[in-house]
Write an enzyme that holds these catalytic residues in place. Structure first.
Site, short mmCIF file in Angstrom:
data_model
loop_
_atom_site.label_atom_id
_atom_site.label_comp_id
_atom_site.label_asym_id
_atom_site.label_seq_id
_atom_site.Cartn_x
_atom_site.Cartn_y
_atom_site.Cartn_z
N ALA A 298 22.06 0.78 61.49
CA ALA A 298 20.81 1.54 61.63
C ALA A 298 19.67 0.57 61.87
O ALA A 298 19.85 -0.65 61.96
CB ALA A 298 20.56 2.38 60.38
N SER A 299 18.47 1.10 61.98
CA SER A 299 17.33 0.27 62.34
C SER A 299 16.95 -0.71 61.24
O SER A 299 16.48 -1.81 61.52
CB SER A 299 16.12 1.16 62.67
OG SER A 299 15.87 2.07 61.61
N ASP A 449 13.29 11.70 56.60
CA ASP A 449 14.08 11.13 57.70
C ASP A 449 15.33 11.97 57.95
O ASP A 449 16.45 11.48 57.91
CB ASP A 449 14.47 9.70 57.35
CG ASP A 449 14.85 8.88 58.57
OD1 ASP A 449 14.59 9.35 59.70
OD2 ASP A 449 15.41 7.79 58.41
#
Length: 606
Positions: A298-299, A449
């Site tokens: 993921a980021s 999110d």
């Protein structure tokens, strides 16, 4: 001596012996004349020459032998001296190598990101058809040198010393790094500018070119956002779910940001796990069981599958290295450069305040201990209400977690947008909406999110919500105002909307009269009615909507509309949920979906 022997041989031929003399004696002219007088026959001369050559050869051989002997002795002496010197110098070389190890270890965190920058520069220049290798080498080498100087001078500093978002601390931190700030600014301009020019070229060529190049441009945008880092990846992830706002090609392209973020080194991840959790038996068992490569990247981090000391499957999330610094610079540029620029262009609202609110939540995501508390709080609230048994967050393993490593139970499930049970998606969307309304309007802590990668359907039909790093708090007074506002929308009681907007902070205090005199009530009534009918923003003329809001802002003395900072996360959460609903039902109405919950709250609240 060789020359003397030769002349002696010749003197025998002419009958004039040469007296013994040193090798440098020079024959007299009379001797040479005598030699000429006696050479009267060619055969005699040849025989004499051969004899002289033989005598000369015999004289030279000892000299050659002496030279060869001297050469061997010299080589032997030199080799012995060199070998002795190396033996004597070896301890000094070993000491120098040992002394250099700490320096190399200290520079490693600087050299690795610099090398990544060079690779990224080459990839970006290649993307726009430029000479990537030459320019990447020159610029990358310069950045590397500057990076080393900066790190050596202020290596003990952090952009957020307290681990919390602080725009002033970040501003002071990067004041010592102006070249880095300029380089990042130029990088953003080059990358986004190149894509914008390519898109403008397609637009000028006409709708058919836009359609044909749509998939290629979407993938290019995803690559640019990925190279720009986590701040922009997050923005792309939020946009990728809005099927009502973006063309299908861009939805497909940006969706890759949720699954195909490049991972960092697994060796680095294992080192971070070992450093964070120590050398206890539980930590050693976890480290030994980790999958060789990440299950997902993921980021902000990446996830590995492993087992705890009892053999139970667990998910281990490891944060990307040096995240605080990268996020701090991007947020500083967004707050101090992009937000004022957007305001000058007429975008309404407190954009710097919105950036601060976003930055606060974003930096909080870097603290995995806070994420563990958020998910535990959610599970505790669910266990006390009507949603118990229907929705949950993975349980945290506290003894195997830290600020940068988070270990939870392993959950087998399918993403909502990829589940095999597509007929169950509408029910899960309704369940997700009820869950988020409960979080926002009852619990006061909202998960911000909810992209499809964070919403799973388990085999038994439950909804699992992942990634609790990004949350926002809703104060009780604001909760009540939000309930009233949603109730007015669902009941189509639009006359009370202006008062709601003031209470919610969208209109400055005392702005009710401006709203009544500007005709905004009638305009908002049309917007809300269209939205209430379902289909999301696709049924609205979004550019015209923004233009009208800007006109209304310009027509009033102090500006009519503003976007309160707290609303950024609420809008993000519910726009994502609406996008999920629209993906399965083109006529999905988020306003109508809230009606059961709002009705219950109105009936049961004091």
């Amino acid at each position: 001596e060789m020359l003397f022997a030769a002349f002696s041989s010749l003197s025998i031929l002419v009958g004039r012996p040469v007296a013994h003399a040193p090798y440098h004696a020079v024959p007299q002219p009379s001797m040479m004349l005598g030699l000429a007088d006696n050479i009267f026959d060619a055969s005699a001369l040849t025989s004499s020459a051969e004899a002289a050559l033989a005598a000369a050869t015999a004289a030279v051989q000892p000299l050659a032998h002496q030279i060869e002997t001297l050469t061997q002795e010299l080589q032997s002496t030199t080799s012995a001296a060199v070998e002795s010197g190396l033996v004597a110098f070896a301890p000094a070389m070993q000491s120098a190598q040992a002394a250099s190890h700490p320096v190399l270890d200290a520079l490693a965190p600087v050299l690795a990101p610099a090398a990544e920058r060079v690779d990224a520069a080459a990839a970006q220049w290649a993307l726009y058809g430029m000479d990537g290798q030459t320019q990447a080498f020159v610029v990358g080498s310069s950045l590397l040198l500057l990076e080393i100087v900066r790190e050596m001078s202020t290596a003990d500093l952090e952009p957020y010393p307290d681990g919390k978002y602080d725009s002033e601390a970040a501003r002071q931190y990067f004041a010592w790094r102006p070249v880095e700030v300029v380089a990042r600014t130029v990088e953003l301009a080059i990358r986004s500018g190149g894509f914008a020019m390519a898109l403008l070229s397609d637009w000028l060529a006409g709708p058919e070119t836009l359609r044909v190049n749509g998939d290629a441009r979407a993938l290019e945008l995803a690559r640019v956002l990925t190279m720009l880092g986590p701040t922009f990846i997050k923005a792309g992830q939020s946009a990728s779910i809005r099927t009502d706002l973006l063309p299908p090609a861009y939805i497909r392209g940006l969706t890759s940001l949720q699954d195909q973020v490049p991972p960092f080194s697994s060796d680095e991840a294992r080192r971070m796990v070992e450093e964070a959790l120590g050398q206890g038996p539980e930590a050693r068992a976890l480290l030994a069981s980790l999958s060789p490569t990440p299950i997902a990247a993921a980021s902000l981090g990446q996830v590995y599958k492993g087992t705890d000391g009892s053999g139970r499957p667990v998910a281990v999330k490891v944060q990307r290295p040096r995240m605080s610094r990268q996020i701090a610079l991007d947020m500083l540029l967004i707050r101090d450069v992009l937000a004022p620029l957007a305001s000058l262009l007429g975008l309404p609202g407190d954009l710097q305040g919105t950036a601060d609110a976003w930055g606060t939540g974003f930096v909080d995501e870097l603290d995995y201990t806070a994420e563990a508390r958020n998910s535990a709080y959610f599970n505790a609230n669910v266990a006390k209400g009507a949603l118990n048994g229907s929705v949950f967050a993975p349980a945290v393993v506290p003894e195997l977690s830290s600020r940068q490593v988070l270990t939870t139970e392993w959950v087998d499930g399918q993403r909502l947008d990829r589940t095999d049970a597509q007929e169950d998606v509408p029910r899960l969307c309704s369940l997700a909406m009820s869950t988020y309304l409960e979080m926002m309007l009852s619990d006061g802590v909202l998960h911000c999110d909810p992209h499809p990668g964070n919403l799973l359907r388990t085999a038994d039909g439950r909804l699992c919500i992942l990634d609790w790093g990004l949350v926002t708090s809703i104060e009780p007074e604001l909760q009540l105002t939000l309930i009233e506002h949603v109730a007015h929308l669902t009941a189509e009681d639009y006359a009370k909307v202006p008062s709601d907007l003031v209470k919610l902070g969208f209109v400055p205090p005392g702005g009710e009269k401006d709203i009544e005199s500007s005709g905004v009530v009638e305009y908002l009534t049309d917007v809300y009615s269209t939205w209430n009918s379902g289909g999301g923003a696709a049924k609205l003329d979004v550019p015209a909507l923004f233009a009208r809001v800007q006109d209304l802002t310009a027509e009033t003395e102090n500006g009519l509309f503003q976007i309160p900072p707290y609303f950024a996360y609420i809008a993000k959460s519910f726009s994502v949920l609406e996008g999920i609903g629209l993906s399965s039902d083109p006529d999905y109405s988020i306003v109508k979906e809230t009606l059961p919950y709002i009705s219950r709250r109105i009936m049961t609240d004091p």
